[in-house]
Design an enzyme around this catalytic site. Structure first.
Site, short mmCIF file in Angstrom:
data_model
loop_
_atom_site.label_atom_id
_atom_site.label_comp_id
_atom_site.label_asym_id
_atom_site.label_seq_id
_atom_site.Cartn_x
_atom_site.Cartn_y
_atom_site.Cartn_z
N ASP A 80 -39.16 -60.77 -26.12
CA ASP A 80 -39.33 -59.34 -26.39
C ASP A 80 -40.21 -59.00 -27.59
OD1 ASP A 80 -37.52 -59.39 -24.35
OD2 ASP A 80 -35.91 -58.37 -25.41
N LYS A 196 -36.64 -57.98 -17.87
CA LYS A 196 -35.19 -57.84 -17.87
C LYS A 196 -34.79 -56.40 -18.18
CE LYS A 196 -34.77 -59.53 -22.68
NZ LYS A 196 -34.05 -58.43 -23.33
N CYS A 242 -31.05 -60.06 -28.42
CA CYS A 242 -31.68 -60.74 -27.28
C CYS A 242 -31.99 -62.21 -27.53
CB CYS A 242 -32.94 -59.98 -26.87
SG CYS A 242 -32.57 -58.28 -26.35
#
Length: 312
Positions: A80, A196, A242
């Site tokens: 990310d 995701k 994450c």
């Protein structure tokens, strides 16, 4: 004739047993060949190798160990590294400082597989504070929290079982500028990508699975993409959400997993430190990229791999 028949059967049985014996010798020699290669690579550690190899055989993991040393396949997961988490609506403190060092790390030839994950949310995603009125909250939770709900607060939505969710600013909306990987980050030509958090009703911190709490639920396909890996290294944003969740799922999938502490930043320093502890308690390694690279291919690394496999 009876004697001839008996002799023929005995001879056939003898041939069969010899073939099985030779097959067994062949198989053992293949294992022995790998074992000898390890001895040749680390001659000063032959006694430790013998002890570890015997322990690995007891748990059926000796072939996995040999592969991790003789045919390593190291996967880096870059989590990310998107505009919204670096300079946008949900910017993580210090994230911009990662761009240069992480780009150099990604370009290192040590990686066999490079995978980038992206949050990829629809506009009506359950994690957005702006959407708090779209879904019914759990009445028991509401009774205990009569005050106004605030940004970054964890709430509980009504469902079976009730679903906990931190309320975030809108971020990484599909197709938005904020969802793009930061332009200064190196993107090798062989890089792979997964998305995701696409289900509007459930968040997905881990790059492997969603947040239902059921292991394997909401798979992104990452588990299949890394199936040939002998080690997984995790970096990116944010450590306490994450990055940490991805590392823990990697360990649950029984991959030797390393979280690089100098290639990640937390939303909160305290929960970041706690995530480091969780990863280590789960059997993962927490170290710097420099230390990880120095150990790569060393006896120390081989020993760590063996101990990880033995303790699964």
């Amino acid at each position: 004739k009876k004697l001839d028949s008996t002799l023929t059967m005995s001879f056939s049985l003898f041939i069969f047993l010899m073939s099985m014996f030779n097959l067994n010798i062949c198989c053992n020699s293949r294992d022995q060949s790998g074992y000898q290669k390890i001895i040749k690579r680390f001659p000063a550690n032959h006694k430790e190798i013998e002890i570890l190899y015997n322990r690995l055989q007891e748990v059926g993991k000796e072939k996995d160990w040999l592969k991790s040393i003789l045919e390593p396949h190291t996967t880096i997961l870059v989590i990310d590294m998107q505009n919204d988490f670096i300079s946008g609506s949900l910017a993580v403190t210090g994230a911009e400082d990662l761009i240069g060092p992480m780009s150099d790390m990604i370009e290192d030839e040590v990686w066999d597989q490079i995978i980038f994950s992206k949050d990829w949310h629809p506009r009506n995603h359950i994690s957005f504070f702006s959407n708090i009125g779209l879904r019914e909250l759990d009445p028991d939770w509401l009774a205990k929290h009569p005050e106004d709900i605030e940004m970054f607060q964890e709430v509980v939505f009504k469902r079976d079982p009730p679903y906990d969710q931190v309320m975030w600013p809108d971020h990484c909306i599909q197709g938005s500028e904020g969802s793009n990987i930061q332009s200064g980050l190196s993107l090798p030509s062989n890089a792979e990508f997964i998305e995701k958090g696409m289900n509007p009703e459930i968040d997905s911190y881990s790059a492997f699975f969603d947040n239902t709490g059921v292991f394997g639920a909401g798979s992104t396909g990452l588990d299949e993409m890394v199936s040939g890996s002998t080690e997984i290294v995790v970096v990116g944003l944010a450590l306490d959400f994450c990055v940490g969740s991805t590392s823990l799922d990697s360990l649950k999938l029984e991959y030797p997993t390393t979280l690089l502490m100098d290639m990640t930043k937390p939303v909160n320093e305290e929960t970041g430190a706690e995530m480091f502890r969780k990863v280590e308690m789960a059997g993962g390694r927490v170290t710097s990229f420099q230390e990880w690279k120095e150990n790569h291919g060393s006896w120390r690394k081989a020993k760590e791999m063996a101990e990880f496999l033995i303790n699964l």
